[in-house]
Write an enzyme that holds these catalytic residues in place. Structure first.
Site, PDB file in Angstrom:
ATOM      1  N   CYS A 135      -4.054   6.863  -2.751  1.00 50.81           N
ATOM      2  CA  CYS A 135      -3.415   7.870  -1.888  1.00 50.81           C
ATOM      3  C   CYS A 135      -1.930   7.559  -1.692  1.00 50.81           C
ATOM      4  CB  CYS A 135      -4.137   7.951  -0.551  1.00 50.81           C
ATOM      5  SG  CYS A 135      -5.764   8.732  -0.680  1.00 50.81           S
ATOM      6  N   CYS A 164      -5.411   4.363   1.161  1.00 45.68           N
ATOM      7  CA  CYS A 164      -5.739   3.451   0.061  1.00 45.68           C
ATOM      8  C   CYS A 164      -4.604   3.487  -0.973  1.00 45.68           C
ATOM      9  CB  CYS A 164      -7.068   3.852  -0.580  1.00 45.68           C
ATOM     10  SG  CYS A 164      -6.960   5.304  -1.643  1.00 45.68           S
ATOM     11  N   GLU A 211      -6.725  12.103   2.557  1.00 42.70           N
ATOM     12  CA  GLU A 211      -5.291  12.285   2.301  1.00 42.70           C
ATOM     13  C   GLU A 211      -5.047  13.062   1.011  1.00 42.70           C
ATOM     14  OE1 GLU A 211      -6.880   9.520   3.083  1.00 42.70           O
ATOM     15  OE2 GLU A 211      -5.574   8.023   3.997  1.00 42.70           O
TER      16      GLU A 211
END
Ligand code: THU
Length: 170
Positions: A114, A111, A74
């Protein structure tokens, strides 16, 4: 007083039920996972970012023997998208992961790091970023980063800036 959040999202049993542009973006994320370099986790993540002008930037996680030096799919895609189109809003991101060449059975959620970067991407573009999270069994669609990261940190409070500072963003 107790307060509650409810998180609204859409869920589909298959990517074929998505809107066509959402399916295209998710397919791009699934394809991007093939570019993953994950000799340590063997977990191949792909992300595809859609710009306001329709351009799609995709990327995959890149690991390193010094583990923290690697980067998630990402953030890799988001940072490249911002580098290529610094003044353009991001309108959507799709995420999917593969293990042993197959799309995972369960969704892979971004996560914390991100999510924080997504939060700033959304703020920077001034438009909600749609998040499409794929898997082999279900696809979830969230209409804003705030669904993933409530109570987000996005700037220093006024007090921290001191009396003379305007404490402006960007
Ligand atoms: N990873 C991503 O690329 N995106 C996520 O949303 C979750 C985790 C990567 C980081 C690392 O390379 C591997 O997956 C295992 O954590």
């Amino acid at each position: 007083m107790e307060r509650n959040f409810t998180i609204r999202y859409e869920e589909y049993a298959s990517s074929s039920l998505l809107r066509p542009e959402e399916k295209r973006l998710l397919d791009a994320a699934i394809e991007a996972a093939d570019g993953s370099y994950a000799p340590y986790s063997h977990f191949n993540v792909g992300a595809a970012v859609q710009m306001e002008n329709g351009a799609v930037i995709s990327s995959a996680n890149q690991e390193n023997a010094a583990y923290p030096s690697g980067i998630c799919a990402e953030r890799s895609a988001l940072f490249y998208a911002h580098s290529k189109y610094p003044d353009m809003a991001i309108v959507a991101i799709a995420i999917a992961a593969k293990c042993n060449g197959k799309v995972t059975q369960t969704p892979t959620y971004p996560c914390g790091a991100c999510r924080q970067v997504l939060q700033e991407s959304q703020l920077r573009g001034g438009k909600n970023i749609k998040i499409i999270i794929g898997s082999a069994t279900k696809v979830q669609v969230l209409d804003s980063v705030s669904r993933l990261l409530p109570f987000a940190f996005d700037n220093l409070p006024q007090e921290a800036a001191g009396p003379e500072s305007e404490n402006k963003k960007g």
